[in-house]
Write a protein that holds these residues in place. Structure first.
Motif, mmCIF file in Angstrom:
data_model
loop_
_atom_site.group_PDB
_atom_site.id
_atom_site.type_symbol
_atom_site.label_atom_id
_atom_site.label_comp_id
_atom_site.label_asym_id
_atom_site.label_seq_id
_atom_site.Cartn_x
_atom_site.Cartn_y
_atom_site.Cartn_z
ATOM 1 N N CYS A 1 56.207 -36.021 38.260
ATOM 2 C CA CYS A 1 55.875 -34.717 37.691
ATOM 3 C C CYS A 1 54.370 -34.466 37.817
ATOM 4 O O CYS A 1 53.574 -35.398 37.887
ATOM 5 N N GLU A 2 53.988 -33.203 37.829
ATOM 6 C CA GLU A 2 52.571 -32.870 37.802
ATOM 7 C C GLU A 2 52.025 -32.977 36.378
ATOM 8 O O GLU A 2 50.881 -33.358 36.175
ATOM 9 N N ILE A 3 52.853 -32.618 35.390
ATOM 10 C CA ILE A 3 52.451 -32.709 33.988
ATOM 11 C C ILE A 3 53.508 -33.527 33.247
ATOM 12 O O ILE A 3 54.680 -33.184 33.256
ATOM 13 N N ASN A 4 53.058 -34.594 32.612
ATOM 14 C CA ASN A 4 53.964 -35.451 31.849
ATOM 15 C C ASN A 4 53.784 -35.142 30.368
ATOM 16 O O ASN A 4 52.698 -35.344 29.813
ATOM 17 N N VAL A 5 54.829 -34.608 29.727
ATOM 18 C CA VAL A 5 54.792 -34.322 28.292
ATOM 19 C C VAL A 5 55.575 -35.417 27.578
ATOM 20 O O VAL A 5 56.760 -35.607 27.826
ATOM 21 N N MET A 6 54.883 -36.129 26.694
ATOM 22 C CA MET A 6 55.515 -37.229 25.969
ATOM 23 C C MET A 6 55.458 -36.951 24.473
ATOM 24 O O MET A 6 54.398 -36.661 23.922
ATOM 25 N N VAL A 7 56.615 -37.032 23.824
ATOM 26 C CA VAL A 7 56.693 -36.876 22.374
ATOM 27 C C VAL A 7 56.624 -38.267 21.752
ATOM 28 O O VAL A 7 57.377 -39.163 22.124
ATOM 29 N N LEU A 8 55.703 -38.433 20.800
ATOM 30 C CA LEU A 8 55.587 -39.716 20.097
ATOM 31 C C LEU A 8 55.813 -39.492 18.603
ATOM 32 O O LEU A 8 54.947 -38.954 17.911
ATOM 33 N N PRO A 9 56.981 -39.875 18.079
ATOM 34 C CA PRO A 9 57.194 -39.813 16.624
ATOM 35 C C PRO A 9 56.190 -40.721 15.928
ATOM 36 O O PRO A 9 55.996 -41.878 16.335
ATOM 37 N N LEU A 10 55.535 -40.233 14.879
ATOM 38 C CA LEU A 10 54.504 -41.021 14.205
ATOM 39 C C LEU A 10 55.067 -42.298 13.586
ATOM 40 O O LEU A 10 54.337 -43.270 13.391
ATOM 41 N N SER A 11 56.361 -42.310 13.284
ATOM 42 C CA SER A 11 56.978 -43.518 12.732
ATOM 43 C C SER A 11 56.996 -44.659 13.748
ATOM 44 O O SER A 11 57.202 -45.819 13.382
ATOM 45 N N ARG A 12 56.759 -44.336 15.008
ATOM 46 C CA ARG A 12 56.763 -45.361 16.059
ATOM 47 C C ARG A 12 55.342 -45.785 16.452
ATOM 48 O O ARG A 12 55.162 -46.511 17.423
ATOM 49 N N MET A 13 54.354 -45.336 15.715
ATOM 50 C CA MET A 13 52.977 -45.703 15.989
ATOM 51 C C MET A 13 52.683 -47.105 15.456
ATOM 52 O O MET A 13 53.029 -47.437 14.323
ATOM 53 N N ARG A 14 52.046 -47.940 16.280
ATOM 54 C CA ARG A 14 51.635 -49.283 15.871
ATOM 55 C C ARG A 14 50.142 -49.437 16.192
ATOM 56 O O ARG A 14 49.614 -48.790 17.085
ATOM 57 N N GLN A 15 49.497 -50.337 15.479
ATOM 58 C CA GLN A 15 48.064 -50.512 15.699
ATOM 59 C C GLN A 15 47.784 -51.043 17.103
ATOM 60 O O GLN A 15 46.878 -50.589 17.789
ATOM 61 N N GLY A 16 48.549 -52.053 17.526
ATOM 62 C CA GLY A 16 48.340 -52.642 18.847
ATOM 63 C C GLY A 16 49.556 -53.401 19.306
ATOM 64 O O GLY A 16 50.589 -53.441 18.630
ATOM 65 N N SER A 17 49.436 -54.042 20.457
ATOM 66 C CA SER A 17 50.574 -54.742 21.049
ATOM 67 C C SER A 17 51.042 -55.917 20.196
ATOM 68 O O SER A 17 52.238 -56.225 20.144
ATOM 69 N N TYR A 18 50.114 -56.593 19.507
ATOM 70 C CA TYR A 18 50.522 -57.712 18.654
ATOM 71 C C TYR A 18 51.361 -57.218 17.478
ATOM 72 O O TYR A 18 52.302 -57.893 17.040
#
Length: 208
Positions: free
Chosen positions: A140-157
């Protein structure tokens, strides 16, 4: 804690040229995606040789209407897909969910919902075992990604357990998406959109 993560994620994502917005519903995501598609020029399918005798498969590609605007959303559930399709049809935009190999000449917008967001790097994680989903976020030329805030994490660990579960299937794919596609392979000159999307738009969904 979540507010701090959101601020960090937003700053890191914007630092790598991503656009970040807050939304309160998936309907807002559909409105944003369709309006963004309306405002951009349609991808131009550059084809040669269609005036000559070609195979049946090649003829199908030649018959793709030039100037047609396309939104690819192969991973949406039926309810959300119906909402997106309804909005897109009003603007004369085609929504596709499969057979993306027919559109390798370009998709205007790829829409997907991220499985995780990693605040420390502004990264999106997408479980993309489906080839069509991988293509939707790559061609795609423009990638629109929805991120639910409940799935937010500080980092990979902090997301270690979830990432391990996603990788437990040996045939699976995980995509880590940070900003728009970029490369500096040629004389160290930074170019965007060469190997993937020219723009990344992240919609932070307030679901919690």
């Amino acid at each position: 804690m979540q507010n701090e993560m959101v601020e960090t994620f937003t700053a890191k994502a914007k630092a790598v040229s991503a656009e970040v917005r807050h939304i309160k519903s998936m309907q807002e995501a559909f409105d944003y995606t369709v309006n963004t598609c309306v405002d951009k020029e349609a991808c131009q399918f550059l084809m040669a040789g269609c005036e000559l005798p070609v195979s049946d498969e090649a003829q199908q590609l030649c018959e793709i209407k030039p100037g047609e605007k396309v939104i690819a959303a192969p991973a949406l559930d039926d309810k959300n897909l119906s909402g997106l399709t309804s909005q897109a049809e009003k603007q004369g935009i085609t929504t596709i969910t499969s057979d993306l190999r027919r559109y390798l000449g370009g998709v205007d917008i790829g829409l997907a919902v991220a499985d995780l967001g990693l605040a420390e790097t502004g990264t999106l994680v997408l479980k993309s075992a489906s080839e069509d989903l991988r293509l939707a976020t790559m061609i795609c030329e423009i990638n629109v990604m929805v991120l639910p805030l409940s799935r937010m994490r500080q980092g990979s660990y902090d997301a270690e357990k979830e990432l391990s579960e996603m990788l437990s299937d040996g045939a699976n794919y995980l995509s880590f998406i940070t900003g728009a596609s970029r490369t500096a392979d040629i004389e160290r000159v930074l170019a965007l959109g060469v190997h993937g999307p020219l723009e990344l738009h992240i919609l932070l969904l307030e679901d919690a």
